[in-house]
Design an enzyme around this catalytic site. Sequence first.
Site, PDB file in Angstrom:
ATOM      1  N   HIS A 137       0.817  -1.228   0.000  1.00 59.94           N
ATOM      2  CA  HIS A 137       0.000   0.000   0.000  1.00 59.94           C
ATOM      3  C   HIS A 137       0.852   1.280   0.000  1.00 59.94           C
ATOM      4  O   HIS A 137       1.982   1.304   0.491  1.00 59.94           O
ATOM      5  CB  HIS A 137      -0.911   0.003   1.233  1.00 59.94           C
ATOM      6  N   HIS A 146      11.085  -1.376 -13.533  1.00 58.17           N
ATOM      7  CA  HIS A 146      10.850  -2.828 -13.592  1.00 58.17           C
ATOM      8  C   HIS A 146      11.000  -3.404 -12.187  1.00 58.17           C
ATOM      9  O   HIS A 146      12.072  -3.286 -11.587  1.00 58.17           O
ATOM     10  CB  HIS A 146      11.860  -3.469 -14.550  1.00 58.17           C
TER      11      HIS A 146
HETATM   12  C1  LIG Z   1      11.664 -12.443 -16.167  1.00 57.68           C
HETATM   13  C2  LIG Z   1      13.113 -12.020 -15.767  1.00 57.68           C
HETATM   14  O1  LIG Z   1      14.062 -12.725 -15.904  1.00 57.68           O
HETATM   15  S1  LIG Z   1      13.298 -10.465 -15.051  1.00 57.68           S
HETATM   16  C3  LIG Z   1      15.039 -10.230 -14.822  1.00 57.68           C
HETATM   17  C4  LIG Z   1      15.393  -9.970 -13.402  1.00 57.68           C
HETATM   18  N1  LIG Z   1      16.824  -9.727 -13.363  1.00 57.68           N
HETATM   19  C5  LIG Z   1      17.497  -9.633 -12.200  1.00 57.68           C
HETATM   20  O2  LIG Z   1      16.936  -9.745 -11.122  1.00 57.68           O
HETATM   21  C6  LIG Z   1      18.982  -9.372 -12.346  1.00 57.68           C
HETATM   22  C7  LIG Z   1      19.499  -8.443 -11.251  1.00 57.68           C
HETATM   23  N2  LIG Z   1      20.905  -8.217 -11.494  1.00 57.68           N
HETATM   24  C8  LIG Z   1      21.866  -8.488 -10.585  1.00 57.68           C
HETATM   25  O3  LIG Z   1      21.608  -8.929  -9.453  1.00 57.68           O
HETATM   26  C9  LIG Z   1      23.280  -8.210 -11.077  1.00 57.68           C
HETATM   27  O4  LIG Z   1      24.149  -9.173 -10.512  1.00 57.68           O
HETATM   28  C10 LIG Z   1      23.731  -6.761 -10.755  1.00 57.68           C
HETATM   29  C11 LIG Z   1      23.045  -5.849 -11.781  1.00 57.68           C
HETATM   30  C12 LIG Z   1      23.355  -6.325  -9.372  1.00 57.68           C
HETATM   31  C13 LIG Z   1      25.252  -6.627 -10.857  1.00 57.68           C
HETATM   32  O5  LIG Z   1      25.670  -6.888 -12.152  1.00 57.68           O
HETATM   33  P1  LIG Z   1      27.150  -6.391 -12.588  1.00 57.68           P
HETATM   34  O6  LIG Z   1      27.228  -4.905 -12.546  1.00 57.68           O
HETATM   35  O7  LIG Z   1      27.420  -7.070 -13.893  1.00 57.68           O
HETATM   36  O8  LIG Z   1      28.087  -6.860 -11.421  1.00 57.68           O
HETATM   37  P2  LIG Z   1      29.075  -8.120 -11.376  1.00 57.68           P
HETATM   38  O9  LIG Z   1      28.401  -9.373 -11.835  1.00 57.68           O
HETATM   39  O10 LIG Z   1      30.344  -7.694 -12.038  1.00 57.68           O
HETATM   40  O11 LIG Z   1      29.339  -8.275  -9.812  1.00 57.68           O
HETATM   41  C14 LIG Z   1      30.037  -7.299  -9.060  1.00 57.68           C
HETATM   42  C15 LIG Z   1      30.158  -7.821  -7.639  1.00 57.68           C
HETATM   43  O12 LIG Z   1      28.846  -7.804  -7.037  1.00 57.68           O
HETATM   44  C16 LIG Z   1      28.498  -9.150  -6.628  1.00 57.68           C
HETATM   45  N3  LIG Z   1      27.062  -9.308  -6.940  1.00 57.68           N
HETATM   46  C17 LIG Z   1      26.479  -9.174  -8.154  1.00 57.68           C
HETATM   47  N4  LIG Z   1      25.159  -9.339  -8.051  1.00 57.68           N
HETATM   48  C18 LIG Z   1      24.900  -9.603  -6.754  1.00 57.68           C
HETATM   49  C19 LIG Z   1      23.704  -9.863  -6.055  1.00 57.68           C
HETATM   50  N5  LIG Z   1      22.518  -9.862  -6.674  1.00 57.68           N
HETATM   51  N6  LIG Z   1      23.795 -10.069  -4.721  1.00 57.68           N
HETATM   52  C20 LIG Z   1      24.998 -10.048  -4.079  1.00 57.68           C
HETATM   53  N7  LIG Z   1      26.175  -9.795  -4.701  1.00 57.68           N
HETATM   54  C21 LIG Z   1      26.118  -9.576  -6.031  1.00 57.68           C
HETATM   55  C22 LIG Z   1      29.377 -10.079  -7.438  1.00 57.68           C
HETATM   56  O13 LIG Z   1      29.552 -11.301  -6.781  1.00 57.68           O
HETATM   57  C23 LIG Z   1      30.638  -9.270  -7.546  1.00 57.68           C
HETATM   58  O14 LIG Z   1      31.330  -9.358  -6.321  1.00 57.68           O
HETATM   59  P3  LIG Z   1      32.957  -9.400  -6.280  1.00 57.68           P
HETATM   60  O15 LIG Z   1      33.401  -8.078  -6.869  1.00 57.68           O
HETATM   61  O16 LIG Z   1      33.242  -9.549  -4.837  1.00 57.68           O
HETATM   62  O17 LIG Z   1      33.332 -10.563  -7.130  1.00 57.68           O
END
Ligand SMILES: CC(=O)SCCNC(=O)CCNC(=O)[C@H](O)C(C)(C)COP(=O)(O)OP(=O)(O)OC[C@H]1O[C@@H](n2cnc3c(N)ncnc32)[C@H](O)[C@@H]1OP(=O)(O)O
Length: 211
Positions: A137, A146
């Site tokens: 809410h 998104h």
């Molecule tokens: C219908 C559908 O499919 S809808 C799609 C939904 N999509 C999502 O939910 C994707 C969300 N994206 C993420 O979580 C991605 O990992 C992001 C955008 C947060 C980061 O992506 P990038 O910028 O490429 O970061 P990258 O993969 O290089 O990781 C950087 C650091 O963050 C860490 N990290 C990345 N994602 C996460 C996460 N979700 N949680 C915790 N740590 C994370 C990595 O392990 C890395 O750590 P390190 O430097 O110690 O090795």
Amino acid sequence: MNSKESRKINLYGASGHAKVILDIISTLDDVEVAYIFDDDTSVTTLLDREVLSPSVHQDKLNEYPLIISVGSNLLREQLVNQLASSSFSKALVHSSAQISKETDILEGSVVMPLAVINASTKIGTHGIINSGAVVEHDCRIGDFVHISPKACICGGVSIGNGTHIGAGATVLPNVKISSNCIIGAGAVILKDVPDGAKVVGNPAKPIKFHL
Ligand SMILES: CC(=O)SCCNC(=O)CCNC(=O)[C@H](O)C(C)(C)COP(=O)(O)OP(=O)(O)OC[C@H]1O[C@@H](n2cnc3c(N)ncnc32)[C@H](O)[C@@H]1OP(=O)(O)O
């Protein structure tokens, strides 16, 4: 057989996201898809439906209101600006979603299966409330946002334009997330997030700015 007269819409973007939008529409007895478009001329079908080139079929493109059916917030916004002379469809909501009557969901937005949107929440234009996401809410969700599958947005949260909330993330009550942020999958957001921040983890911490 349809009990109501259908309104026709066009989809722009023959993506995986568009497939789920076709599923939404299949649950609605008052909406049908007229044409699907994609800029990429190598894409000719989507789930056995013909995909048209917008430059070749401009007349058909302008015939019905559009839903921009691409998952990227940035690309959706660019396409909306590029197609500014078009009309856009009112929001599409899957029949299994639970939406309060006291909710405003603006044009171009889509709400996927089993999403919940509770009272006095407003969802901006061209947003995605993905499968099983909960928006509680009194939330204010901007344009081109998104909210990914199974994310939970607690009461009184505000989210700025263009922000992406990752799958399964949780945002605690009354937190303010600014514009163009990226919230990692599974993050737990305890405090406000500034413009353009990318945050991950529990409790969420910034990894970098991407503006
Ligand atoms: C219908 C559908 O499919 S809808 C799609 C939904 N999509 C999502 O939910 C994707 C969300 N994206 C993420 O979580 C991605 O990992 C992001 C955008 C947060 C980061 O992506 P990038 O910028 O490429 O970061 P990258 O993969 O290089 O990781 C950087 C650091 O963050 C860490 N990290 C990345 N994602 C996460 C996460 N979700 N949680 C915790 N740590 C994370 C990595 O392990 C890395 O750590 P390190 O430097 O110690 O090795």
